[in-house]
Each structure stands twice: as structure tokens, then as C-alpha cells.
Scaffold this motif. Structure first.
Motif: not given
Length: 226
Positions: A34-59
Motif C-alpha cells: 500500500a505504501a508503494v501504491a500511495l507513493l505512485g498515486n501521490a507523485v502522479a497527482t502532484g506532477a499533473m497538478l503542476f502541469v495543469l496549473i502552469t498551462l491552464l492557469g492563464p486561461l
């Protein structure tokens, strides 16, 4: 307004697809750890948030969260934004399920209830709103990274794993996967998110309200500036 709403819908769809899809993938690859699964889930979510906020924030401001929109948005499109966020969140669940061969919608069975988890949701949403206020005031260029970092940290230090978003919470009630939540647990999570977000909103506004209270920044040359 049309582009802003489209950005909010697309962003929320991709965010939820990442939360659920990475949870499914992490669970499959972690061999029951479960710890490894949570780590993967967290990292993917954080990475996607960074991309989405950076690119869609101006819109659109890249809110993707009804609590954030409710507390920060003052335009006439606030209700429309919240509507497309909830709609995009459900579409994100369907998209993730389609990629991994699940039924379009399922009923979540993962128990997420109790005072500790409710407190965790309040803390997670409190910190999110305070991060947005202080980041916007003092470090606007770093805001995408700050929000992403807060959510990744919240996966690990809150008992609830930091949903911090009513639209995402509702969408996760329709997946019986690692990221799921029982539908009956959703209302308490949403109440805790609203309470924590409201407190974080006021705390962030108070801390960042006075322009005279400037930070002292140390430049590379060793000089200081107000």
C-alpha cells in the motif's frame, strides 16, 4: 468565459483521471504494498497538478476545485465553473476506467470515515487555500509547484490522504479502486473540506493583506531587498 470554462472542465477531467488512473496502475504494480501504491498515486497527482496549473492557469486560474472557486471567484461565471468542475470530475473517472478496462462507473467501497479523516480533510483544504493566497501574494511564479507540493505532502501526512476537493471526492465515489471512497462517506468529507477551506481562506487573506509587511529577500550577491 467559454475558454475559461473549457479549461476548468479539461483540467478537472485530467486531474481526476490522474488520481484514479495512477491509483489503479500503482495498485497493480505494487504487488499489494500500500505504501508503494500511495507513493505512485501521490507523485502522479502532484506532477499533473503542476502541469495543469502552469498551462491552464492563464486561461481560467486553474481552480479545478469548487471550494476554491466558491471562495476566490467573484465573477458571474462562478456557478458555471463549479458545474463544469463536477462534470469534468465524473468524466475523469469514466476516462480512467476506460483506459484500465473497468466499467464506466462503479460504486466505491473503500471506507473513509471518522474524526481523524474528517480533520485530515479540513487540514488539507485549509493548507491548500492558504498556499494559494500566500503563493499568489509572495511567490506567484512558484504557485504551480507550491500547490502540487502541498497536495503531495497531504497524501502522506493527513489521515484522509488529502482529497481537499469536493468534485474530486464525488468522482472518487464512482470508482471501486485504490482511490475510491464509499458514497456514504462523501458528505462528511465535503463538509470538512468547506470548513477547512473557509478557515484557510481567511487565514491566507489576513497573512497576505498588508503590503507593508514585505519579506526580506536575500539576493545571490548577498544584497537584501524589501
Amino acid at each position: 468565459m467559454t475558454r475559461a470554462l473549457a479549461a476548468e472542465a479539461i483540467g478537472t477531467t485530467l486531474l481526476v483521471a490522474t488520481v484514479i488512473g495512477s491509483g489503479i496502475m500503482a495498485e497493480r504494480l505494487s504487488a499489494g504494498n500500500a505504501a508503494v501504491a500511495l507513493l505512485g498515486n501521490a507523485v502522479a497527482t502532484g506532477a499533473m497538478l503542476f502541469v495543469l496549473i502552469t498551462l491552464l492557469g492563464p486561461l481560467s486560474g486553474a481552480q479545478f476545485n469548487p471550494v476554491v472557486t466558491l471562495l476566490l471567484e467573484r465573477g458571474q461565471d462562478r456557478q458555471a465553473r463549479i458545474a463544469v468542475q463536477f462534470t469534468g470530475a465524473i468524466l475523469g473517472t469514466i476516462l480512467a476506467h476506460a483506459m484500465f478496462g473497468h466499467a464506466a462507473l462503479e460504486i466505491g467501497t473503500k471506507v473513509r470515515s471518522g474524526p481523524g479523516q474528517w480533520l485530515g480533510e479540513a487540514v488539507a483544504t485549509f493548507g491548500l487555500l492558504m498556499t494559494i493566497h500566500l503563493g499568489t501574494r509572495f511567490r506567484p511564479a512558484a504557485l504551480p509547484a507550491l500547490v502540487a507540493a502541498w497536495i503531495v505532502a497531504g497524501y502522506w501526512f493527513t489521515a484522509s490522504t488529502s482529497f481537499a476537493n469536493p468534485a474530486v471526492t464525488l468522482a472518487r465515489a464512482f470508482t471501486d479502486s485504490f482511490a475510491g471512497i464509499r458514497p456514504m462517506d462523501v458528505p462528511a468529507f465535503m463538509i470538512a473540506q468547506l470548513a477547512g477551506g473557509l478557515a484557510g481562506h481567511h487565514a491566507g487573506r489576513w497573512l497576505s493583506a498588508d503590503p507593508a509587511q514585505a519579506l526580506i529577500l536575500v539576493e545571490p550577491e548577498g544584497r537584501t531587498q524589501p
